[in-house]
Design a protein around this motif. Sequence first.
Motif, short mmCIF file in Angstrom:
data_model
loop_
_atom_site.label_atom_id
_atom_site.label_comp_id
_atom_site.label_asym_id
_atom_site.label_seq_id
_atom_site.Cartn_x
_atom_site.Cartn_y
_atom_site.Cartn_z
N ALA A 159 2.73 6.27 3.51
CA ALA A 159 2.16 7.54 3.05
C ALA A 159 0.77 7.28 2.46
O ALA A 159 0.64 6.65 1.41
CB ALA A 159 3.06 8.20 2.03
N LEU A 160 -0.25 7.77 3.14
CA LEU A 160 -1.64 7.56 2.76
C LEU A 160 -2.26 8.89 2.38
O LEU A 160 -1.72 9.95 2.67
CB LEU A 160 -2.41 6.93 3.93
CG LEU A 160 -1.74 5.72 4.59
CD1 LEU A 160 -2.49 5.32 5.86
CD2 LEU A 160 -1.68 4.56 3.63
N ALA A 161 -3.41 8.84 1.72
CA ALA A 161 -4.10 10.06 1.30
C ALA A 161 -5.51 10.06 1.88
O ALA A 161 -6.49 9.83 1.16
CB ALA A 161 -4.14 10.15 -0.23
N PRO A 162 -5.64 10.31 3.18
CA PRO A 162 -6.94 10.19 3.84
C PRO A 162 -7.95 11.19 3.32
O PRO A 162 -7.64 12.36 3.13
CB PRO A 162 -6.61 10.44 5.32
CG PRO A 162 -5.34 11.24 5.29
CD PRO A 162 -4.58 10.76 4.11
N ILE A 163 -9.17 10.71 3.11
CA ILE A 163 -10.22 11.56 2.56
C ILE A 163 -11.24 11.91 3.64
O ILE A 163 -11.62 11.08 4.47
CB ILE A 163 -10.91 10.90 1.35
CG1 ILE A 163 -11.87 11.89 0.67
CG2 ILE A 163 -11.62 9.59 1.72
CD1 ILE A 163 -12.34 11.43 -0.70
N ASP A 164 -11.65 13.15 3.64
CA ASP A 164 -12.70 13.64 4.54
C ASP A 164 -14.03 13.03 4.10
O ASP A 164 -14.38 13.07 2.92
CB ASP A 164 -12.75 15.17 4.45
CG ASP A 164 -13.62 15.83 5.50
OD1 ASP A 164 -14.77 15.37 5.69
OD2 ASP A 164 -13.18 16.81 6.12
N GLU A 165 -14.77 12.49 5.06
CA GLU A 165 -16.06 11.87 4.73
C GLU A 165 -17.02 12.85 4.07
O GLU A 165 -17.89 12.45 3.28
CB GLU A 165 -16.69 11.25 5.97
CG GLU A 165 -16.95 12.19 7.13
CD GLU A 165 -15.78 12.36 8.09
OE1 GLU A 165 -16.03 12.83 9.22
OE2 GLU A 165 -14.63 12.04 7.72
N ARG A 249 7.01 2.17 0.63
CA ARG A 249 7.93 2.22 -0.52
C ARG A 249 7.45 3.19 -1.59
O ARG A 249 8.25 3.86 -2.24
CB ARG A 249 8.07 0.81 -1.12
CG ARG A 249 8.68 -0.21 -0.17
CD ARG A 249 8.98 -1.52 -0.88
NE ARG A 249 7.77 -2.13 -1.43
CZ ARG A 249 6.98 -2.96 -0.75
NH1 ARG A 249 7.26 -3.27 0.51
NH2 ARG A 249 5.90 -3.47 -1.32
N GLU A 250 6.17 3.26 -1.77
CA GLU A 250 5.58 4.15 -2.78
C GLU A 250 4.28 4.71 -2.21
O GLU A 250 3.41 3.95 -1.80
CB GLU A 250 5.31 3.39 -4.07
CG GLU A 250 4.81 4.26 -5.21
CD GLU A 250 4.70 3.49 -6.51
OE1 GLU A 250 4.06 4.00 -7.44
OE2 GLU A 250 5.26 2.38 -6.61
N PRO A 251 4.13 6.03 -2.15
CA PRO A 251 2.94 6.61 -1.53
C PRO A 251 1.65 6.17 -2.22
O PRO A 251 1.63 5.84 -3.41
CB PRO A 251 3.15 8.12 -1.69
CG PRO A 251 4.62 8.28 -1.90
CD PRO A 251 5.08 7.04 -2.62
N MET A 252 0.58 6.18 -1.46
CA MET A 252 -0.74 5.94 -2.02
C MET A 252 -1.00 6.94 -3.15
O MET A 252 -0.81 8.14 -2.97
CB MET A 252 -1.82 6.09 -0.94
CG MET A 252 -3.24 5.98 -1.45
SD MET A 252 -4.46 6.28 -0.12
CE MET A 252 -4.30 4.78 0.84
N PRO A 253 -1.41 6.48 -4.33
CA PRO A 253 -1.70 7.43 -5.41
C PRO A 253 -2.84 8.37 -5.03
O PRO A 253 -3.85 7.93 -4.45
CB PRO A 253 -2.10 6.51 -6.57
CG PRO A 253 -1.53 5.17 -6.24
CD PRO A 253 -1.57 5.07 -4.74
N VAL A 254 -2.67 9.63 -5.32
CA VAL A 254 -3.72 10.62 -5.08
C VAL A 254 -4.64 10.65 -6.29
O VAL A 254 -4.18 10.84 -7.42
CB VAL A 254 -3.11 12.01 -4.80
CG1 VAL A 254 -4.21 13.06 -4.68
CG2 VAL A 254 -2.26 11.96 -3.53
N ALA A 255 -5.92 10.44 -6.06
CA ALA A 255 -6.90 10.39 -7.14
C ALA A 255 -7.16 11.79 -7.69
O ALA A 255 -6.82 12.80 -7.06
CB ALA A 255 -8.21 9.79 -6.63
N PRO A 256 -7.76 11.88 -8.89
CA PRO A 256 -8.16 13.19 -9.39
C PRO A 256 -9.00 13.92 -8.35
O PRO A 256 -9.82 13.31 -7.67
CB PRO A 256 -8.99 12.85 -10.64
CG PRO A 256 -8.45 11.53 -11.09
CD PRO A 256 -8.09 10.79 -9.83
#
Length: 287
Positions: A159-165, A249-256
């Motif tokens: 589980a990743l939190a992809p960011i738009d460029e 095992r644990e999703p990527m933390p979502v930043a503020p």
Amino acid sequence: MIVVTGATGNVGRHVVTEVAAAGHPVRAVTRTATGAPPAPGARLVQANPAVPETMEEALDGATALFLNYSAVRDATPQLLALAKKQGVRRVVLLSSAAVERAPANPIAQLHRALEEAVEESGLDWTFLRPDMFAVNTIRFWGGQIRDHGVVRAAYGDAALAPIDERDVAAVAATALTDPSARHVGQRYPLTGPEALTQRRMVELIGAALGRPLRFEEITRDRAVAEMAGLGVPEPVAEGLLTMHEGFTREPMPVAPPTHLITGKPAHTFAQWARLHVSDFTADSTAA
């Protein structure tokens, strides 16, 4: 005057657009200054940041610099010294979230060395530490989707939190243009607004294309080989896959959320996918 290196890259071109739209003069540095400027009000400057002596004109009268390793490479300390000599006071560095999350990773070590060079330059600085870029899915999955409608990769449940460029660029532009000092000395972790498994990202790309796509799990060894075929050095591939394995095992933390910095809502991965449909279709590679 703000100078942007890597001005034709995935992030840099949007930094140029954001800075120019905010009414600030901007020089877009490129090795081949041909064609129209990337944004109204921007000026193309032909120079090679990896050869700092070619940057004197670009930096003349500049007050801030956007620094992208892909453009500057190992010449970062020399370019920073020249920038300071030319009167630049602020630098915004495109770094990596790996610096915090996996300091032994080769990607982290590279970017931490860049951060140290900036810290030692005597300039005011802001570090941007984005995690996975949404645009990376084009590099790793684009050909498979165009040719087969199947994505073959390891750790589909990561589980990743992809960011738009565009959101990374908006933060960069804010830090470059804000007259206050509130961004000075900040290390901003940057992610997209939600964590998604790789399987779900493939589904969302399929929804944007209007056709179903399939995810096929492959072994780690095969994934390393596939990434090597795309030009990714084996240690880097291994580092990325180790991180992906952890995110099963644990999703990527979502930043503020980035809107706390920019005042603009962040883009979702679904929105990003709809914007990039042509990158995943067969005729996107046509001459």
